[in-house]
Design an enzyme around this catalytic site. Structure first.
Site: not given
Length: 218
Positions: A85, A192, A194
């Site tokens: 990002c 993302h 994660e």
């Protein structure tokens, strides 16, 4: 494997990335924006957030900090670098990946789950996927629309990492939402991983990005 997680003023995904790297079996450590030597690290992740408040444009100020000179040195040493990002925007700003991530086609903050197609598996972060595998990860950005003046060159060099599958929520050229450098070692993705690394979050597809770093180094 020692993996640095870079922190800028305004980073807000650094703890998430640190947590998932630990789950993957790495030894993560925080790295501050003013550090000038990262030689002790095996890889680096630049997490998401709003570095320096996104003033000027996303990633512009972070790109001229001392730590990014150290990241360039890691790249010369052929060590993996992942930008997520805001981290992807920073890598584009410093010229380590081709193209730019600019304001969304609709000038709004885009926050949603997306389906993505993995377009190359030659990076350390996508090596555990199959080419054209469809995965699910969220995006959260206002400046995530990918653009390149010579998009055919990016495709020909096998530098497209992720492409939106189905809906293209921000107007990215060719639906591209992740790219790498020519070596494949530097990878910039707007989604993302994660946030898609534990069952409780709704997807574990992103976990392979972090496991892939360890697999790459054996």
């Amino acid at each position: 494997m020692r993996v640095g997680v870079i922190r800028f003023p305004g980073s807000n995904c650094d703890r998430d990335v640190h947590h998932v790297l630990e789950l993957a079996g790495a030894e993560p450590e925080y790295v501050w924006w003013n550090q000038r030597n990262l030689d002790h690290l095996d890889a680096v992740v630049i997490p998401g957030g709003f570095s320096y408040g996104d003033y000027l444009r996303a990633g512009a100020i972070a790109a001229i900090t001392p730590v990014m000179d150290a990241v360039r040195e890691l790249v010369r040493e052929e060590k993996p670098v992942l930008g997520i990002c805001n981290g992807a925007q920073i890598l584009a700003e410093v010229g380590l990946v081709p193209g730019v991530f600019t304001v969304n086609e609709h000038p709004k903050f885009n926050c949603q789950w997306t389906e993505l197609r993995v377009k190359t598996t030659r990076t350390p972060f996508t090596g555990l996927f199959k080419k054209d595998e469809v995965i699910r990860m969220p995006v959260a950005h206002a400046e995530g629309r990918y653009y390149h003046d010579n998009i055919s060159e990016v495709w020909e060099n096998d530098q497209v990492v992720l492409q939106f599958h189905g809906e293209n929520p921000n107007g990215s050229l060719d639906g591209i939402t992740g790219v790498c450098d020519e070596s494949g070692l530097v990878c910039a993705v707007m989604p993302h991983p994660e946030r898609a690394s534990e069952e409780i979050l709704g997807s574990v597809d992103g976990f392979k990005f972090f496991r892939g770093i360890l697999k790459f180094r054996g």
